[in-house]
Design a protein around this motif. Structure first.
Motif, PDB file in Angstrom:
ATOM      1  N   ALA A  32     -21.571  35.926 -11.494  1.00 16.95           N
ATOM      2  CA  ALA A  32     -21.687  35.455 -12.803  1.00 16.95           C
ATOM      3  C   ALA A  32     -20.801  35.875 -13.809  1.00 16.95           C
ATOM      4  O   ALA A  32     -20.036  35.354 -14.628  1.00 16.95           O
ATOM      5  N   ASN A  33     -20.851  37.316 -14.029  1.00 14.54           N
ATOM      6  CA  ASN A  33     -20.103  37.917 -15.057  1.00 14.54           C
ATOM      7  C   ASN A  33     -18.552  37.717 -14.842  1.00 14.54           C
ATOM      8  O   ASN A  33     -17.822  37.540 -15.852  1.00 14.54           O
ATOM      9  N   ASN A  34     -18.061  37.656 -13.814  1.00 14.44           N
ATOM     10  CA  ASN A  34     -16.785  37.409 -13.484  1.00 14.44           C
ATOM     11  C   ASN A  34     -16.076  36.030 -13.801  1.00 14.44           C
ATOM     12  O   ASN A  34     -15.296  35.761 -14.356  1.00 14.44           O
ATOM     13  N   LEU A  35     -16.957  35.053 -13.437  1.00 11.28           N
ATOM     14  CA  LEU A  35     -16.619  33.664 -13.729  1.00 11.28           C
ATOM     15  C   LEU A  35     -16.777  33.384 -15.323  1.00 11.28           C
ATOM     16  O   LEU A  35     -16.063  32.813 -15.932  1.00 11.28           O
ATOM     17  N   GLU A  36     -17.567  34.255 -16.213  1.00  6.89           N
ATOM     18  CA  GLU A  36     -17.887  34.052 -17.573  1.00  6.89           C
ATOM     19  C   GLU A  36     -16.563  34.469 -18.199  1.00  6.89           C
ATOM     20  O   GLU A  36     -16.021  34.245 -19.189  1.00  6.89           O
ATOM     21  N   ALA A  37     -16.039  35.619 -17.692  1.00  5.95           N
ATOM     22  CA  ALA A  37     -14.819  36.263 -18.088  1.00  5.95           C
ATOM     23  C   ALA A  37     -13.444  35.424 -17.901  1.00  5.95           C
ATOM     24  O   ALA A  37     -12.328  35.645 -18.640  1.00  5.95           O
ATOM     25  N   LEU A  38     -13.693  34.616 -16.927  1.00  3.75           N
ATOM     26  CA  LEU A  38     -12.225  34.128 -16.339  1.00  3.75           C
ATOM     27  C   LEU A  38     -11.624  33.261 -17.472  1.00  3.75           C
ATOM     28  O   LEU A  38     -10.345  33.455 -17.755  1.00  3.75           O
ATOM     29  N   PRO A  39     -12.206  32.236 -18.314  1.00  6.21           N
ATOM     30  CA  PRO A  39     -11.971  31.732 -19.206  1.00  6.21           C
ATOM     31  C   PRO A  39     -10.935  32.528 -20.324  1.00  6.21           C
ATOM     32  O   PRO A  39      -9.642  32.225 -20.634  1.00  6.21           O
ATOM     33  N   GLY A  40     -11.484  33.488 -20.798  1.00  6.39           N
ATOM     34  CA  GLY A  40     -10.934  34.511 -21.668  1.00  6.39           C
ATOM     35  C   GLY A  40      -9.722  35.004 -21.117  1.00  6.39           C
ATOM     36  O   GLY A  40      -8.551  34.987 -21.771  1.00  6.39           O
ATOM     37  N   PHE A  41      -9.654  35.334 -19.759  1.00  7.62           N
ATOM     38  CA  PHE A  41      -8.249  35.982 -19.307  1.00  7.62           C
ATOM     39  C   PHE A  41      -7.191  35.024 -19.248  1.00  7.62           C
ATOM     40  O   PHE A  41      -6.220  35.310 -19.830  1.00  7.62           O
ATOM     41  N   VAL A  42      -7.531  33.615 -19.098  1.00  7.00           N
ATOM     42  CA  VAL A  42      -6.697  32.647 -18.836  1.00  7.00           C
ATOM     43  C   VAL A  42      -5.988  32.401 -20.324  1.00  7.00           C
ATOM     44  O   VAL A  42      -4.815  32.404 -20.649  1.00  7.00           O
ATOM     45  N   ARG A  43      -6.996  32.421 -21.361  1.00  6.41           N
ATOM     46  CA  ARG A  43      -6.537  31.901 -22.726  1.00  6.41           C
ATOM     47  C   ARG A  43      -5.610  33.117 -23.209  1.00  6.41           C
ATOM     48  O   ARG A  43      -4.795  32.692 -23.908  1.00  6.41           O
ATOM     49  N   ARG A  44      -6.136  34.331 -23.185  1.00  9.34           N
ATOM     50  CA  ARG A  44      -5.301  35.639 -23.857  1.00  9.34           C
ATOM     51  C   ARG A  44      -4.252  35.888 -22.938  1.00  9.34           C
ATOM     52  O   ARG A  44      -3.525  36.807 -23.397  1.00  9.34           O
ATOM     53  N   GLY A  45      -3.933  35.379 -21.578  1.00 11.79           N
ATOM     54  CA  GLY A  45      -2.783  35.772 -20.797  1.00 11.79           C
ATOM     55  C   GLY A  45      -3.256  37.256 -20.122  1.00 11.79           C
ATOM     56  O   GLY A  45      -2.131  37.621 -19.331  1.00 11.79           O
ATOM     57  N   ASP A  46      -4.414  37.685 -20.142  1.00  9.82           N
ATOM     58  CA  ASP A  46      -4.873  38.889 -19.604  1.00  9.82           C
ATOM     59  C   ASP A  46      -4.848  38.551 -17.784  1.00  9.82           C
ATOM     60  O   ASP A  46      -4.667  39.496 -17.255  1.00  9.82           O
ATOM     61  N   LEU A  47      -4.555  37.344 -17.598  1.00 11.41           N
ATOM     62  CA  LEU A  47      -4.701  37.009 -15.921  1.00 11.41           C
ATOM     63  C   LEU A  47      -3.409  37.666 -15.288  1.00 11.41           C
ATOM     64  O   LEU A  47      -3.379  38.049 -14.072  1.00 11.41           O
ATOM     65  N   PHE A  72      -7.638  24.082  -4.992  1.00  9.88           N
ATOM     66  CA  PHE A  72      -7.856  24.029  -6.580  1.00  9.88           C
ATOM     67  C   PHE A  72      -7.297  25.268  -7.338  1.00  9.88           C
ATOM     68  O   PHE A  72      -6.617  25.288  -8.323  1.00  9.88           O
ATOM     69  N   TRP A  73      -7.826  26.439  -6.805  1.00 13.98           N
ATOM     70  CA  TRP A  73      -7.423  27.488  -7.308  1.00 13.98           C
ATOM     71  C   TRP A  73      -5.935  27.818  -7.397  1.00 13.98           C
ATOM     72  O   TRP A  73      -5.307  28.192  -8.104  1.00 13.98           O
ATOM     73  N   ARG A  74      -5.359  27.328  -6.065  1.00 12.76           N
ATOM     74  CA  ARG A  74      -3.783  27.627  -6.206  1.00 12.76           C
ATOM     75  C   ARG A  74      -3.204  26.830  -6.888  1.00 12.76           C
ATOM     76  O   ARG A  74      -2.247  27.069  -7.581  1.00 12.76           O
ATOM     77  N   ARG A  75      -3.690  25.539  -7.038  1.00 12.23           N
ATOM     78  CA  ARG A  75      -3.048  24.594  -8.117  1.00 12.23           C
ATOM     79  C   ARG A  75      -3.003  25.117  -9.359  1.00 12.23           C
ATOM     80  O   ARG A  75      -2.201  25.122 -10.231  1.00 12.23           O
ATOM     81  N   ALA A  76      -4.357  25.635  -9.776  1.00  9.35           N
ATOM     82  CA  ALA A  76      -4.585  26.275 -11.208  1.00  9.35           C
ATOM     83  C   ALA A  76      -3.420  27.573 -11.637  1.00  9.35           C
ATOM     84  O   ALA A  76      -2.776  27.556 -12.561  1.00  9.35           O
ATOM     85  N   VAL A  77      -3.230  28.272 -10.571  1.00  9.20           N
ATOM     86  CA  VAL A  77      -2.494  29.487 -10.653  1.00  9.20           C
ATOM     87  C   VAL A  77      -1.141  29.159 -10.963  1.00  9.20           C
ATOM     88  O   VAL A  77      -0.430  29.663 -11.781  1.00  9.20           O
ATOM     89  N   ARG A  78      -0.744  28.024 -10.127  1.00 10.64           N
ATOM     90  CA  ARG A  78       0.650  27.543 -10.552  1.00 10.64           C
ATOM     91  C   ARG A  78       0.866  27.016 -11.824  1.00 10.64           C
ATOM     92  O   ARG A  78       2.025  27.116 -12.367  1.00 10.64           O
ATOM     93  N   ALA A  79      -0.247  26.356 -12.231  1.00 10.44           N
ATOM     94  CA  ALA A  79      -0.095  25.844 -13.596  1.00 10.44           C
ATOM     95  C   ALA A  79      -0.121  26.766 -14.718  1.00 10.44           C
ATOM     96  O   ALA A  79       0.050  26.393 -15.722  1.00 10.44           O
ATOM     97  N   TYR A  80      -0.631  28.194 -14.334  1.00  7.98           N
ATOM     98  CA  TYR A  80      -0.579  29.017 -15.224  1.00  7.98           C
ATOM     99  C   TYR A  80       0.503  29.512 -16.140  1.00  7.98           C
ATOM    100  O   TYR A  80       1.430  29.727 -15.449  1.00  7.98           O
ATOM    101  N   GLY A  81       0.364  29.429 -17.338  1.00  3.66           N
ATOM    102  CA  GLY A  81       1.745  29.782 -18.094  1.00  3.66           C
ATOM    103  C   GLY A  81       1.733  31.153 -19.050  1.00  3.66           C
ATOM    104  O   GLY A  81       2.206  31.162 -19.946  1.00  3.66           O
ATOM    105  N   SER A  82       0.812  32.132 -18.458  1.00  4.19           N
ATOM    106  CA  SER A  82       0.638  33.211 -19.394  1.00  4.19           C
ATOM    107  C   SER A  82       0.001  33.099 -20.754  1.00  4.19           C
ATOM    108  O   SER A  82      -0.516  32.150 -20.870  1.00  4.19           O
ATOM    109  N   ALA A  83       0.295  33.916 -21.606  1.00  4.91           N
ATOM    110  CA  ALA A  83      -0.294  33.762 -23.027  1.00  4.91           C
ATOM    111  C   ALA A  83      -0.003  32.470 -23.513  1.00  4.91           C
ATOM    112  O   ALA A  83      -0.856  32.186 -24.493  1.00  4.91           O
ATOM    113  N   SER A  84       1.086  31.679 -23.165  1.00  7.14           N
ATOM    114  CA  SER A  84       1.317  30.402 -23.754  1.00  7.14           C
ATOM    115  C   SER A  84       0.307  29.465 -23.159  1.00  7.14           C
ATOM    116  O   SER A  84       0.455  28.273 -24.013  1.00  7.14           O
TER     117      SER A  84
END
Lengths: 262, 270
Positions: free
Chosen positions: A81-96, A249-261
């Motif tokens: 649960a803690n990890n799923l909760e943190a994920l959106p923040g990582f994506v938005r801030r580019g910490d991923l 779905f995860w692989r598609r999402a990671v491909r769509a990830y554009g870092s901090a932007s």
């Protein structure tokens, strides 16, 4: 495989030492979850003051269902649960970025990095309640039903994590996943009631494409009604289908990830 | 705080939430129907099994009506705990800027709280209309102007009571590291003991004194009984006085906590 195991043991060590630094908070969280358990048990106890059956189950059987739900929920809260909760923040801030470049599976790292030590204690409490509810049954389940029940608990925990992850992943494309997280939270209510109470297309949906019945109702059905080849086969198909879909779905999402932007 | 600024904060907060349109529609429509669906199927299963035509004084249709109103009013009163930011203001030092603003922090936060409830008002209107069409066969609610007026007053007091409870709980952040667990625990208690999960009429009679002594029933159950026309004006006035008594007590506690808390506040954040 050994590398992942060693890594996970480090995660556990860090999580427990961090939890012990905030002991007041730790025990407050345990108390909060105990209140949640009490609320659920009270709901069904009061409901059964006005009926003798809910779906196909009596009160003792519904207690097994509720305790199964509480146990799987506690495992989810402890491990994921803690990890799923943190994920959106990582994506938005580019910490991923920091997780994608590490030499381990990013999904593994992001899913289990933070172990909630307080929920581990709650999982022990929930497992105690689960044992109590099974011992409380008029007719003791067979050893094979109990063995398959343990397998179903693992399957239920896995499906629970994957379904909830599927509701977080759209954050890679959306600006906010608040609506989806609200929806996921609301859909969880469907899994908090035995799947027998639902009829027609809703029940079909809950045991197939939106497999919320596997969070607790199907595992409870195995220990209460006995394991059958059709239920176990169906479970295997649902688990496999969910793993394949969420992995894709995860692989598609990671491909769509554009870092901090993004 | 001027009335104009108060209104501007409400509108600004509502505008911020409504700007995420996908979130709004998911929350306003889908979440309501999912939550209602769960209650509908559970009570259908109960009524299908039992031979009784009423349970706790509710017919099958009456139970459906209860849950439609409970879910809509519950969201309106209880909103969402994540929208409350007092504890984070204290933890992160954001409170500092409010201390130097020429406005009352309490009223500013209350205006924000009301703004957060605006989407729930829109949802109440939308889902209420849809529910009336979908459940057209159920007995119509006979909402008289008096019921409506009493219901609006009860709702206003319920939102104030909820805000005061949250304000007190979040003010604990001046002394403790984490108030999130307090808020979540309050929500669990309010859902069960406030009549959101089950009508309070279904609770065992021996628990009635406890339910009457606690503030939770004023949050959801009291406004529902008013709208359903299940209460007399005298009983409504008594309930309202009780709720206002809770509000007064909590307002005093909030003031004491605020004064003592701001003396401890360092403004450095975590």
């Amino acid at each position: 495989m050994r590398r992942y195991l060693v890594l996970y043991l480090y995660f556990l060590r860090f999580s427990f030492s961090r939890a012990m630094q905030f002991r007041f908070d730790f025990f407050f969280k345990v108390a909060m979850d105990v209140l949640y358990y009490a609320t659920n048990m009270a709901f069904f106890t009061i409901l059964f003051d006005h009926t003798s059956m809910l779906g196909r189950w009596n009160l003792d059987e519904v207690y097994v269902f509720v305790c199964t739900f509480l146990f799987i929920d506690a495992v989810h809260m402890a491990v994921f649960a803690n990890n799923l909760e943190a994920l959106p923040g990582f994506v938005r801030r580019g910490d991923l970025d920091y997780y994608l470049v590490r030499p381990v599976s990013s999904l593994f790292f992001l899913s289990v990095r933070d172990f909630a030590a307080n929920s581990f204690l709650n999982a022990l409490i929930a497992s105690g309640l689960l044992v109590w509810s099974i011992l409380h049954l008029d007719q003791a389940p067979s050893p094979s039903a109990l063995a398959w029940f343990v397998v179903m608990l693992f399957a239920g925990s896995l499906v629970c994590f994957l379904v909830r992850l599927a509701f977080v992943i759209p954050v890679f494309w959306l600006q906010s996943n608040r609506g989806l997280s609200e929806l996921s939270f609301a859909l969880d209510h469907l899994s908090e009631r035995p799947h027998h109470v639902y009829t027609g297309a809703v029940r079909m949906l809950l045991v197939t494409v939106l497999p919320l019945a596997f969070f607790s109702s199907m595992p409870a059905a195995v220990v209460l009604d006995g394991p059958s080849a059709s239920v176990l086969g169906h479970t295997a198909l649902v688990v496999l289908g969910t793993v394949v879909f969420v992995g894709w779905f995860w692989r598609r999402a990671v491909r769509a990830y554009g870092s901090a932007s993004s | 705080m001027s009335l104009r600024l108060f209104a501007m904060v409400i509108v600004g907060e509502a505008h911020k939430l409504l700007s995420y349109r996908a979130d709004f529609w998911i929350n306003a429509v889908l979440v309501f129907f999912v939550e209602f669906g769960v209650a509908y199927y559970v009570w259908s299963a109960v009524f299908d099994h039992t031979e009784a035509t009423t349970i706790g004084g509710f017919t099958r249709d009456g139970m459906i009506t209860y849950y439609v109103i409970a879910l809509l009013l519950g969201k309106l009163v209880l909103g969402h705990p994540r929208d409350f930011t007092i504890a984070s203001d204290i933890y992160e030092g954001g409170l500092t800027r409010y201390l130097i603003y020429p406005v009352s922090y309490f009223w500013f936060k209350y205006a924000e709280h009301l703004g957060v409830l605006i989407p729930a008002v829109v949802r109440l209107a939308l889902c209420g209309c849809v529910a009336m069409v979908v459940f057209a066969d159920t007995p119509k609610l006979e909402v008289t102007p008096i019921h409506l007026a009493e219901g609006v007053v009860s709702l206003a007091v319920a939102t104030l009571l909820h805000f005061l409870i949250l304000f007190v709980l979040e003010s604990v952040a001046f002394w403790a590291d984490n108030t999130w667990t307090l808020i979540v625990s309050f929500n669990f208690s309010a859902s069960l003991l406030g009549g959101l999960l089950l009508p309070l009429e279904l609770f065992p009679a021996r628990l009635e004194p406890l339910l009457d002594a606690l503030p939770f029933r004023h949050l959801v159950h009291a406004p529902i009984t008013v709208v359903l026309g299940q209460t007399t004006t005298a009983a409504w006035a008594y309930d309202l006085a009780s709720a206002l008594g809770w509000c007064a007590g909590l307002a005093i506690l909030a003031r004491v906590m605020w004064r003592r808390g701001t003396h401890r506040y360092t403004g450095v954040g975590i």
